[in-house]
Motif scaffolding. Structure first.
Motif, short mmCIF file in Angstrom:
data_model
loop_
_atom_site.label_atom_id
_atom_site.label_comp_id
_atom_site.label_asym_id
_atom_site.label_seq_id
_atom_site.Cartn_x
_atom_site.Cartn_y
_atom_site.Cartn_z
N TYR A 50 0.83 -1.21 0.00
CA TYR A 50 0.00 0.00 0.00
C TYR A 50 0.86 1.26 0.00
O TYR A 50 0.36 2.36 -0.20
N HIS A 77 -0.86 4.30 -2.07
CA HIS A 77 -2.13 3.97 -2.70
C HIS A 77 -3.22 4.66 -1.88
O HIS A 77 -3.51 4.26 -0.76
N GLY A 79 -6.36 5.51 -3.39
CA GLY A 79 -7.67 5.25 -3.99
C GLY A 79 -8.09 6.39 -4.89
O GLY A 79 -7.52 7.49 -4.89
N GLU A 136 -4.09 6.07 6.66
CA GLU A 136 -5.34 5.72 5.97
C GLU A 136 -5.12 4.54 5.01
O GLU A 136 -5.95 3.63 4.94
N ALA A 137 -4.01 4.55 4.26
CA ALA A 137 -3.73 3.46 3.34
C ALA A 137 -3.53 2.15 4.09
O ALA A 137 -3.98 1.09 3.65
N GLY A 139 -4.88 1.39 7.02
CA GLY A 139 -6.20 0.97 7.48
C GLY A 139 -7.01 0.32 6.37
O GLY A 139 -7.71 -0.68 6.60
N LYS A 140 -6.93 0.86 5.17
CA LYS A 140 -7.65 0.27 4.03
C LYS A 140 -7.07 -1.10 3.68
O LYS A 140 -7.81 -2.03 3.34
N ALA A 141 -5.75 -1.24 3.76
CA ALA A 141 -5.12 -2.54 3.49
C ALA A 141 -5.55 -3.55 4.55
O ALA A 141 -5.81 -4.72 4.23
N ARG A 142 -5.64 -3.13 5.80
CA ARG A 142 -6.10 -4.01 6.88
C ARG A 142 -7.55 -4.44 6.61
O ARG A 142 -7.89 -5.62 6.73
N ALA A 143 -8.40 -3.50 6.22
CA ALA A 143 -9.80 -3.82 5.94
C ALA A 143 -9.91 -4.81 4.77
O ALA A 143 -10.72 -5.75 4.83
N ARG A 144 -9.09 -4.62 3.73
CA ARG A 144 -9.12 -5.56 2.60
C ARG A 144 -8.71 -6.94 3.05
O ARG A 144 -9.32 -7.95 2.67
N ARG A 147 -11.56 -8.56 4.95
CA ARG A 147 -12.64 -9.00 4.05
C ARG A 147 -12.27 -10.30 3.36
O ARG A 147 -13.12 -11.11 3.05
#
Length: 157
Positions: A50, A77, A79, A136-137, A139-144, A147
């Motif tokens: 990320y 990254h 988004g 933020e990147a 956190g988004k990588a963790r969320a992905r 999922r």
């Protein structure tokens, strides 16, 4: 840049790859840094880092002049939506003319813009913004990863 490297290393579940001479990684990657959300300590099978810090030009990625001494570029990254907010451009549109050799400025990544990547060469005044974008990147990588059925935050393998 050293402050940003120290900051990102404190994020939960971060995996930093920093290939050096003699490692199993290609020579072109030596001296660079690649950041993943990977609490297991293993590079994820799916997905890209990320964030990266590169210290040299790569084939097809020479606009930032990274082969000059003392130049390092942070790539994040962010988004598509954040990319548009930060650069004023749609990441998938034709790029506007830019001085990619500029330092301490948020720019579209010269190669990976369509994927929502930004670049900052030699951040200084942009360090607080870069720190926020990195968090933020991450956190988004963790969320992905979650999922996809990955480990819970803070889990270690």
């Amino acid at each position: 840049m050293d402050l940003l490297l120290r900051t990102i290393r404190t994020f939960d579940g971060v995996l930093e790859l920093a290939p050096r001479e003699g490692d199993a990684y290609p020579e072109i990657a030596w001296g660079d840094h690649f950041f993943y959300y990977a609490p297991s300590g293993e590079v994820p099978q799916h997905g890209q880092p990320y964030a990266t810090v590169v210290t040299k030009n790569y084939p097809g990625d020479t606009l930032c002049g990274l082969d000059h001494p003392g130049r390092r570029r942070l790539n994040i990254h962010v988004g598509r939506a954040a990319f548009a907010d930060l650069t004023g451009e749609d990441p998938r549109a034709d790029p506007a003319p830019r001085d990619y050799t500029a330092t301490d400025v948020v720019l579209p990544h010269p190669v990976h813009r369509a994927g929502g990547w930004i670049a900052i060469t030699n951040p200084a005044a942009t360090t607080p913004l870069a720190s926020r974008l990195l968090l933020e990147a991450h956190g988004k990588a963790r969320a992905r990863a979650q999922r996809r059925g990955g480990p819970a935050p803070g889990a270690r393998g």
